[in-house]
Design an enzyme around this catalytic site. Structure first.
Site, mmCIF file in Angstrom:
data_model
loop_
_atom_site.group_PDB
_atom_site.id
_atom_site.type_symbol
_atom_site.label_atom_id
_atom_site.label_comp_id
_atom_site.label_asym_id
_atom_site.label_seq_id
_atom_site.Cartn_x
_atom_site.Cartn_y
_atom_site.Cartn_z
ATOM 1 C CG HIS A 186 -1.943 -1.052 1.272
ATOM 2 N ND1 HIS A 186 -1.854 -2.125 2.110
ATOM 3 C CD2 HIS A 186 -3.096 -1.211 0.571
ATOM 4 C CE1 HIS A 186 -2.901 -2.912 1.948
ATOM 5 N NE2 HIS A 186 -3.678 -2.387 1.007
ATOM 6 C CG ASP A 200 -6.477 -6.723 -5.686
ATOM 7 O OD1 ASP A 200 -6.979 -7.810 -5.372
ATOM 8 O OD2 ASP A 200 -5.842 -6.009 -4.890
ATOM 9 C CD GLN A 251 -9.733 -3.731 -6.858
ATOM 10 O OE1 GLN A 251 -10.405 -4.348 -6.045
ATOM 11 N NE2 GLN A 251 -8.637 -3.079 -6.507
#
Length: 289
Positions: A40, A156, A159
């Site tokens: 992140h 992801d 996504q």
């Protein structure tokens, strides 16, 4: 070295008030479900590069709409204090951490995003309704933050492709950037779910990355050779319950027999290791250019 804590906004009104103090600046946005790790942090660093000194917003929201019954919504880690420390280190200006009622007043929305046929493959086949929940919450967050650029991880991958498509098809005016997957030294993709793996499962989980690397190494001989190599790697793997293994084009379209040599593709995998479901992907080049 001390880092200034970001402003914490819990409501739409607080978020709007904070952003109103920075009019006309380029806004960067990283949506997360919290339990933040170095992966992140790399997204925040990428967003910071995109907006220079403009406001950088990170959302922390575990979105119930993208979890099916029986999935790990209740055990998904919630670590807001630690998340704020990560955001502070990365120079984030605002953390938007709303309640479910704040995001979905009155319960699940009557109007939601239909992600289209692309959402019925891969993750969507295993998790029906998942991408409807993802795209609906991302569309809502785009509406609240009004970012110029939003950064998502390539881990992801499906996504990312769908969010790019939504932003383009619905003219949302957001540049969607895909940042590279950050990995542990042995290749395991960083994920908030890795904390659920016991030491033995953690060793077994590296088989996902090895499988993708085997596919990438043989992709110059074609898709069938790449899949054979990947399946060979999986046959040697212990404790890995495969959900899917696929090679697609970068937009997730199927690879047809007539693709020219040297075409870029993507290898994608999902599997359970113990009770924990993990996903990963790698780019590859199909055929010798």
């Amino acid at each position: 070295m001390s880092h200034e804590r970001p402003v914490l906004a819990s409501t739409r009104a607080e978020l709007a008030d904070v952003l109103a103090t920075r009019p006309g600046e380029r806004v960067g946005f990283v949506p997360t479900m919290g339990a933040l790790h170095d992966g992140h942090a790399s997204l925040m660093a990428a967003a910071r590069q995109e907006v220079d000194d403009g406001p950088l917003v990170v959302s922390v929201f575990v979105n119930p709409m993208q979890f099916a019954p029986g999935e790990d919504l209740d055990r998904y880690p919630r670590t807001l204090d630690d998340d704020l420390d990560v955001c502070a280190r990365e120079g984030v200006d605002v953390v938007f951490a709303p309640s479910v009622d704040e995001v979905y007043p009155g319960g699940e929305p009557m109007v939601s995003i239909d992600p289209g046929p692309l959402a019925e493959t891969l993750e969507g086949r295993t998790r029906p309704g998942h991408f409807r929940g993802v795209l609906t919450v991302v569309a809502k967050l785009f509406g609240l933050v009004r970012p110029d650029v939003a950064v998502f991880g390539q881990k992801d991958y499906q996504q990312l492709v769908l969010i790019r498509r939504m932003a383009a098809d619905l003219c949302q005016g957001v540049e969607v950037v895909g940042a590279p997957t950050l990995r542990e030294p042995d290749g395991l993709a960083m994920s908030s779910r890795n904390r659920f793996l016991d030491p033995e499962q953690r060793l077994q989980a590296v088989a996902l990355h090895r499988t993708l690397c085997a596919a990438a190494a043989e992709a110059s001989y074609g898709v069938d050779a790449a899949l054979d190599a990947a399946r060979g790697e999986l046959r040697e793997a212990l404790g890995v319950d495969l959900d899917y293994l696929a090679i697609t084009l970068p937009d997730l379209a199927p690879v047809t027999d007539d693709v020219p040599a040297g075409t870029e593709g993507r290898a994608l995998i999902a599997a359970k290791v113990g009770p924990t479901r993990l996903i990963d992907n790698l780019p590859l080049t199909i055929g010798r250019p």
